[in-house]
Scaffold this active site. Structure first.
Site, PDB file in Angstrom:
ATOM      1  N   GLY A  39       0.825  -1.207   0.000  1.00  9.51           N
ATOM      2  CA  GLY A  39       0.000   0.000   0.000  1.00  9.51           C
ATOM      3  C   GLY A  39       0.852   1.246   0.000  1.00  9.51           C
ATOM      4  O   GLY A  39       2.028   1.211   0.390  1.00  9.51           O
ATOM      5  N   VAL A  40       0.257   2.318  -0.476  1.00 12.20           N
ATOM      6  CA  VAL A  40       0.950   3.604  -0.419  1.00 12.20           C
ATOM      7  C   VAL A  40      -0.016   4.590   0.218  1.00 12.20           C
ATOM      8  O   VAL A  40      -1.172   4.692  -0.192  1.00 12.20           O
ATOM      9  CB  VAL A  40       1.365   4.086  -1.826  1.00 12.20           C
ATOM     10  CG1 VAL A  40       1.980   5.472  -1.761  1.00 12.20           C
ATOM     11  CG2 VAL A  40       2.365   3.118  -2.442  1.00 12.20           C
ATOM     12  N   GLY A  41       0.462   5.259   1.228  1.00  6.85           N
ATOM     13  CA  GLY A  41      -0.411   6.219   1.915  1.00  6.85           C
ATOM     14  C   GLY A  41       0.183   7.612   1.837  1.00  6.85           C
ATOM     15  O   GLY A  41       1.190   7.828   1.148  1.00  6.85           O
ATOM     16  N   ASP A  82     -12.513   8.800   9.369  1.00  8.79           N
ATOM     17  CA  ASP A  82     -11.983   8.611   8.014  1.00  8.79           C
ATOM     18  C   ASP A  82     -12.555   7.355   7.363  1.00  8.79           C
ATOM     19  O   ASP A  82     -11.825   6.598   6.728  1.00  8.79           O
ATOM     20  CB  ASP A  82     -10.449   8.573   8.049  1.00  8.79           C
ATOM     21  CG  ASP A  82      -9.874   8.933   6.688  1.00  8.79           C
ATOM     22  OD1 ASP A  82     -10.631   9.432   5.815  1.00  8.79           O
ATOM     23  OD2 ASP A  82      -8.667   8.707   6.464  1.00  8.79           O
ATOM     24  N   LYS A  87     -14.107   5.097   4.727  1.00  6.64           N
ATOM     25  CA  LYS A  87     -14.185   4.985   3.253  1.00  6.64           C
ATOM     26  C   LYS A  87     -13.710   3.582   2.899  1.00  6.64           C
ATOM     27  O   LYS A  87     -12.988   2.959   3.699  1.00  6.64           O
ATOM     28  CB  LYS A  87     -13.319   6.051   2.569  1.00  6.64           C
ATOM     29  CG  LYS A  87     -11.875   6.087   3.027  1.00  6.64           C
ATOM     30  CD  LYS A  87     -11.112   7.185   2.313  1.00  6.64           C
ATOM     31  CE  LYS A  87      -9.728   7.354   2.918  1.00  6.64           C
ATOM     32  NZ  LYS A  87      -8.942   8.382   2.301  1.00  6.64           N
ATOM     33  N   ASN A 144     -10.123   2.396   3.507  1.00  6.10           N
ATOM     34  CA  ASN A 144      -9.626   2.117   4.861  1.00  6.10           C
ATOM     35  C   ASN A 144     -10.279   0.883   5.473  1.00  6.10           C
ATOM     36  O   ASN A 144     -10.156   0.645   6.655  1.00  6.10           O
ATOM     37  CB  ASN A 144      -9.842   3.330   5.769  1.00  6.10           C
ATOM     38  CG  ASN A 144      -8.853   4.442   5.462  1.00  6.10           C
ATOM     39  OD1 ASN A 144      -7.788   4.169   4.904  1.00  6.10           O
ATOM     40  ND2 ASN A 144      -9.211   5.664   5.786  1.00  6.10           N
ATOM     41  N   ASP A 163      -5.897   2.696   9.371  1.00  6.73           N
ATOM     42  CA  ASP A 163      -5.638   4.135   9.228  1.00  6.73           C
ATOM     43  C   ASP A 163      -6.416   4.964  10.258  1.00  6.73           C
ATOM     44  O   ASP A 163      -7.494   5.489   9.980  1.00  6.73           O
ATOM     45  CB  ASP A 163      -5.959   4.617   7.806  1.00  6.73           C
ATOM     46  CG  ASP A 163      -5.400   6.023   7.572  1.00  6.73           C
ATOM     47  OD1 ASP A 163      -4.832   6.599   8.537  1.00  6.73           O
ATOM     48  OD2 ASP A 163      -5.527   6.531   6.452  1.00  6.73           O
ATOM     49  N   THR A 196     -12.240  12.676   4.434  1.00 11.40           N
ATOM     50  CA  THR A 196     -12.137  12.644   2.977  1.00 11.40           C
ATOM     51  C   THR A 196     -13.354  13.400   2.447  1.00 11.40           C
ATOM     52  O   THR A 196     -14.467  13.136   2.905  1.00 11.40           O
ATOM     53  CB  THR A 196     -12.123  11.172   2.507  1.00 11.40           C
ATOM     54  OG1 THR A 196     -11.029  10.521   3.159  1.00 11.40           O
ATOM     55  CG2 THR A 196     -11.976  11.042   1.014  1.00 11.40           C
TER      56      THR A 196
HETATM   57  N1  ATP Z   1      -2.531  -3.876   8.130  1.00  7.99           N
HETATM   58  C1  ATP Z   1      -2.586  -3.802   6.804  1.00  7.99           C
HETATM   59  N2  ATP Z   1      -2.758  -4.912   6.079  1.00  7.99           N
HETATM   60  C2  ATP Z   1      -2.829  -4.829   4.757  1.00  7.99           C
HETATM   61  N3  ATP Z   1      -2.728  -3.694   4.060  1.00  7.99           N
HETATM   62  C3  ATP Z   1      -2.557  -2.568   4.715  1.00  7.99           C
HETATM   63  C4  ATP Z   1      -2.479  -2.549   6.122  1.00  7.99           C
HETATM   64  N4  ATP Z   1      -2.319  -1.273   6.530  1.00  7.99           N
HETATM   65  C5  ATP Z   1      -2.308  -0.525   5.416  1.00  7.99           C
HETATM   66  N5  ATP Z   1      -2.440  -1.298   4.319  1.00  7.99           N
HETATM   67  C6  ATP Z   1      -2.510  -0.832   2.950  1.00  7.99           C
HETATM   68  O1  ATP Z   1      -1.830   0.378   2.830  1.00  7.99           O
HETATM   69  C7  ATP Z   1      -2.716   1.439   2.463  1.00  7.99           C
HETATM   70  C8  ATP Z   1      -2.298   2.736   3.114  1.00  7.99           C
HETATM   71  O2  ATP Z   1      -2.357   2.566   4.516  1.00  7.99           O
HETATM   72  P1  ATP Z   1      -2.904   3.691   5.462  1.00  7.99           P
HETATM   73  O3  ATP Z   1      -4.241   4.117   4.927  1.00  7.99           O
HETATM   74  O4  ATP Z   1      -2.821   3.247   6.846  1.00  7.99           O
HETATM   75  O5  ATP Z   1      -1.796   4.792   5.197  1.00  7.99           O
HETATM   76  P2  ATP Z   1      -1.881   6.372   5.292  1.00  7.99           P
HETATM   77  O6  ATP Z   1      -0.524   6.873   4.988  1.00  7.99           O
HETATM   78  O7  ATP Z   1      -2.435   6.742   6.574  1.00  7.99           O
HETATM   79  O8  ATP Z   1      -2.884   6.628   4.136  1.00  7.99           O
HETATM   80  P3  ATP Z   1      -3.806   7.864   3.840  1.00  7.99           P
HETATM   81  O9  ATP Z   1      -3.006   8.771   3.014  1.00  7.99           O
HETATM   82  O10 ATP Z   1      -4.964   7.235   3.115  1.00  7.99           O
HETATM   83  O11 ATP Z   1      -4.205   8.429   5.153  1.00  7.99           O
HETATM   84  C9  ATP Z   1      -4.070   0.914   2.859  1.00  7.99           C
HETATM   85  O12 ATP Z   1      -5.099   1.514   2.141  1.00  7.99           O
HETATM   86  C10 ATP Z   1      -3.929  -0.574   2.566  1.00  7.99           C
HETATM   87  O13 ATP Z   1      -4.085  -0.832   1.225  1.00  7.99           O
END
Ligand code: ATP
Ligand code: PCG
Ligand code: PCG
Length: 714
Positions: A410-412, A527, A529, A532, A545, A564
């Site tokens: 994943g990329v956040g 948050d 959606k 998440n 998240d 969002t």
């Molecule tokens: N525990 C997990 N198991 C599997 N995939 C995960 C997990 N945690 C995060 N991911 C993947 O990584 C993505 C990004 O994680 P997360 O939403 O926590 O990051 P963020 O940097 O806070 O993102 P955002 O910019 O949306 O706030 C998730 O949408 C999911 O696809």
């Protein structure tokens, strides 16, 4: 003198007389106006008195009770002056109690007498030097009848005392007379006699004349100046104004505070005032043990300022286990009053600015509070919390270098989420969220990230992703989490277009369970959606998240604009302050999006999205594919007015679970994870990342160092 002259003279006299009479009429009219004003003032005073008379009665009787209950110390009231209670009124100790008891009933009766005390009137203060102020304060604290006054009352009395002098041999107080002044001796000596018999002599730093004022009786003894005396004095009216004003202000403050706490809000005004009346305020410094586990307990506490930590000593673990933090509006100490009289946890003050608690004793607790359902039925899941802590303990000794990255899943906003294993163990894998510190600081999200850590680390709910351990170095923060190999619900929705009623119901129910857990702990998620919502290998949804999640103080709102765009509630946009009801709005939006593939409020430009949200759910066209019951629930969740949303009313989140759309849904099966999910993801093994999109390797330059220390608690 001619007749004309005489007539002129007479006329002049008459004119003068008329002028005088005019002046007199003017003066009388002015007097009348003044008297009317006085009547008006007196009427207002009388009205104020009518309003005040009840609390005053309660307050005075309360104070007398305090003195009476002082127990053995009553006996020593005048012991300091080679005197004892036997001599107070020439009666036995038992008699003395009767005296006080009879003054108590008398006190209640006199409260019906008109009083001129106006608690709004400015008090006349007399400047005095620091030494005299200290002398007065110590004299009050030295007096058994007055030392229980509150600090602010002592301060005001000190400020209002004015100097008086009595020459040698003059009579200051005469036994049997109505008293109107309390004195503090600054210089000289007095002799106290009763029915001609010597009782004691008093010198500088002593209070006298307080009994008649406090208990509204006639002077109980005669006080005479042995030599020239300089005294500080305060009139009964001023004294009573101070007592009443601080008492009333405090009572009003406490009542207002209790009304802001949901647990107490439902009580009727009369009970609230009674509780407010018996609350005693105490301040604790950071680190103080307010309650010690195992000790005997007789008191119940409500936090009015600051926060405390609850810890529990667990036999098999050495240190005390942190259980939770309680904030303003939270209560504690009820268990020892309900059960075995023994404290079941430690409560430690945890606020550098001090913790203020309002304390109620056992008797008042049983009378006024023990029947409140929320308190009667309060159950703690401490065992579950300890279990949760034990889960994390498995990772305590883990080093960041033990973690081996398998792939990016994943990329956040702040970085990437990697699938990792511990060394060579391929049987279990984890998700490691790696966040760039510099980027967190740049977007001023430090507080959010710290709160995300605390909330996820403590959460022990099958519908919330578990956080096991955090790491940090100079560039990144790391969160080691339970992995959900089923991927994002968003990906499945994208591939399928939309879900049917039953599928949507299952995923919505998972969120309802997560919200039930969070909201019971006053945590707002903010948050929601499909991005998440992750699927575990069984196909159950878990929330991930928690960057915007926040623990709210009870009865309080929060103002940070976050979420969002498509999912934010109108009150967030309007910056009116929001609370857990904003999550119910987003639940309605989620249902709509899952059923149709698109959120109801959806424009390319967030600004336009906000405008549509403000127009409300009734302006939205619902596709025919959405069932009648689903539509009804969405509309009940997406009410403009947060207070009208389903989930936020008296029945709480149960109202949602009981809604027609959920008719026949197996909630128990969901909680016990025996219910078959609508979609079961294909997951070969712990290394299978086929349910995630492909992410190219991170080509970005390494972020700058940040050793500023804001992440100390991460
Ligand atoms: N525990 C997990 N198991 C599997 N995939 C995960 C997990 N945690 C995060 N991911 C993947 O990584 C993505 C990004 O994680 P997360 O939403 O926590 O990051 P963020 O940097 O806070 O993102 P955002 O910019 O949306 O706030 C998730 O949408 C999911 O696809
Ligand atoms: N009745 C009584 N009053 C005392 C004694 N010692 C000091 N006093 C003071 O004498 C005061 C007389 O007037 P008050 O009754 O108002 O208050 C009394 C006390 O402040 C004592 O032993 N008995
Ligand atoms: N036993 C227990 N008490 C808790 C917990 N959280 C808060 N408390 C409060 O801590 C208090 C300690 O004193 P009491 O046993 O009288 O009452 C207890 C509860 O009010 C918890 O998880 N377990």
């Amino acid at each position: 003198m001619t007749t004309v002259d005489e007539l002129h003279l007479a006329l002049q006299e008459i004119c003068e007389e008329l002028q005088q009479r005019d002046a007199m009429i003017g003066e009388l009219e002015a007097q009348l106006r003044r008297k009317e004003a006085i009547i008006q003032d007196l009427k207002q005073e009388l009205e104020k008195y009518r309003v005040m008379v009840k609390p005053l009665t309660q307050q005075v009787s309360e104070r007398i009770r305090l003195v009476c209950e002082a127990g053995p110390s009553n006996k020593g009231v005048y012991n300091g002056e080679e005197n004892n209670i036997d001599r107070l009124n020439g009666r036995s100790v038992v008699d003395e109690k009767q005296t006080i008891d009879s003054t108590r009933s008398k006190r209640l009766a006199i409260s019906a007498e008109p009083t001129n005390a106006d608690y709004n009137a400015p008090l006349k203060k007399t400047p005095k030097n620091a030494l005299s102020k200290e002398l007065i304060k110590h004299a009050i604290l030295d007096n058994d009848f007055m030392k229980n006054l509150e600090p602010v009352q002592i301060r005001e009395i000190t400020d209002c005392m004015y100097p008086v002098e009595y020459a040698q041999d003059s009579l200051i107080i005469k036994e049997g007379e109505v008293g109107s002044v309390v004195f503090v001796m600054e210089e000289g000596k007095v002799e106290v006699t009763k029915e001609g018999k010597f009782l004691c002599s008093l010198g500088p730093g002593k209070v006298f004349g307080e009994l008649a004022i406090l208990y509204n009786c006639t002077r109980t003894a005669t006080v005479k100046a042995v030599n020239d005396c300089r005294l500080w004095a305060i009139e009964r009216q001023c004294f009573q104004t101070i007592m009443m004003r601080t008492g009333l202000v405090r009572q009003a403050e406490h009542t207002d505070f209790l009304k802001s706490v949901p647990t107490f809000r439902k009580l009727n005004e009369e009970t609230l005032i009674k509780i407010a009346d018996v609350l005693e305020e105490t301040t604790y410094s950071k680190g103080d043990y307010i309650i010690r586990q195992g000790a005997h307990g007789d008191t119940f506490f409500i936090i009015s300022k600051g926060k405390v930590q609850v810890t529990i000593k667990v036999p098999e673990l050495e240190e005390e286990k942190y259980i939770r933090t309680l904030y303003r509006g939270d209560f504690f100490g009820e268990k020892a009053l309900q059960g075995e009289d023994v404290r079941t946890a430690n409560i430690i003050a945890d606020d550098s600015e001090g913790v203020v608690c309002l304390i109620i004793d056992r008797e008042s607790f049983l009378q006024l509070i023990s029947n409140i359902d929320e308190i009667k039925q309060k159950r703690y899941d401490e065992e579950e919390i300890i279990e949760r802590k034990k889960l994390n303990e498995e990772f305590v000794h883990l080093k960041l270098t033990d973690l081996k990255v398998i792939a990016t899943i994943g990329v956040g906003g702040f970085g990437r989420v990697e699938l990792v294993k511990v060394n060579d163990d391929t049987a279990r894998t984890y998700a490691l969220k790696v966040m760039k510190k510099a980027q967190i600081v740049e977007t001023r999200q430090q507080q959010h990230i710290l709160s995300e850590k605390i909330i996820m680390e403590e959460a022990n709910c099958d519908f919330i992703v578990k956080l096991y351990r955090t790491f940090k170095d100079s560039k990144y923060l790391y969160m080691l989490m339970e992995v959900c190999l089923g991927g994002e619900l968003w990906t499945i929705l994208r591939d399928k277009g939309n879900f049917d009623d039953l599928t949507t119901r299952f995923y919505t129910a998972c969120v309802v369970e997560a919200f039930d857990y969070l909201h019971a702990r006053h945590i707002i998620y903010r948050d929601l959606k499909p991005e998440n919502m992750l699927l575990d290998i069984k196909g159950y949804v878990k929330l991930v998240d928690f960057g915007f999640a926040k623990k709210l103080q009870i009865g309080h709102k929060t103002w940070t604009f976050c979420g969002t765009p498509e999912y934010v509630a109108p009150e967030v946009i309007l910056n009116r302050g929001h609370d857990i009801s904003a999550d119910y709005w987003s639940l309605g939006v989620l249902m709509f999006e899952l059923l149709t593939g698109m959120p109801p409020f959806n424009c390319a430009d967030p600004m336009k999205t906000y405008n549509v949200i403000l127009k409300g759910i009734d302006a939205i066209d619902f596709p025919r594919t959405i069932s009648r019951n689903a539509l009804a629930l969405i509309k009940k969740l997406c009410r403009d007015n947060p207070a009208e949303r389903l989930g936020y009313q008296k029945g709480g989140i149960r109202d949602i679970q009981k809604h027609k759309w959920f008719d026949g849904f197996n909630w128990e099966g969901l909680r016990s994870r025996t219910l078959t999910p609508p979609i079961i993801p294909q997951v070969k093994d712990a290394l299978d990342i086929s349910n995630f999109d492909n992410y190219p390797p991170d080509m970005e330059r390494s972020p700058p160092d940040d050793n500023s220390g804001w992440d100390y608690n991460f």
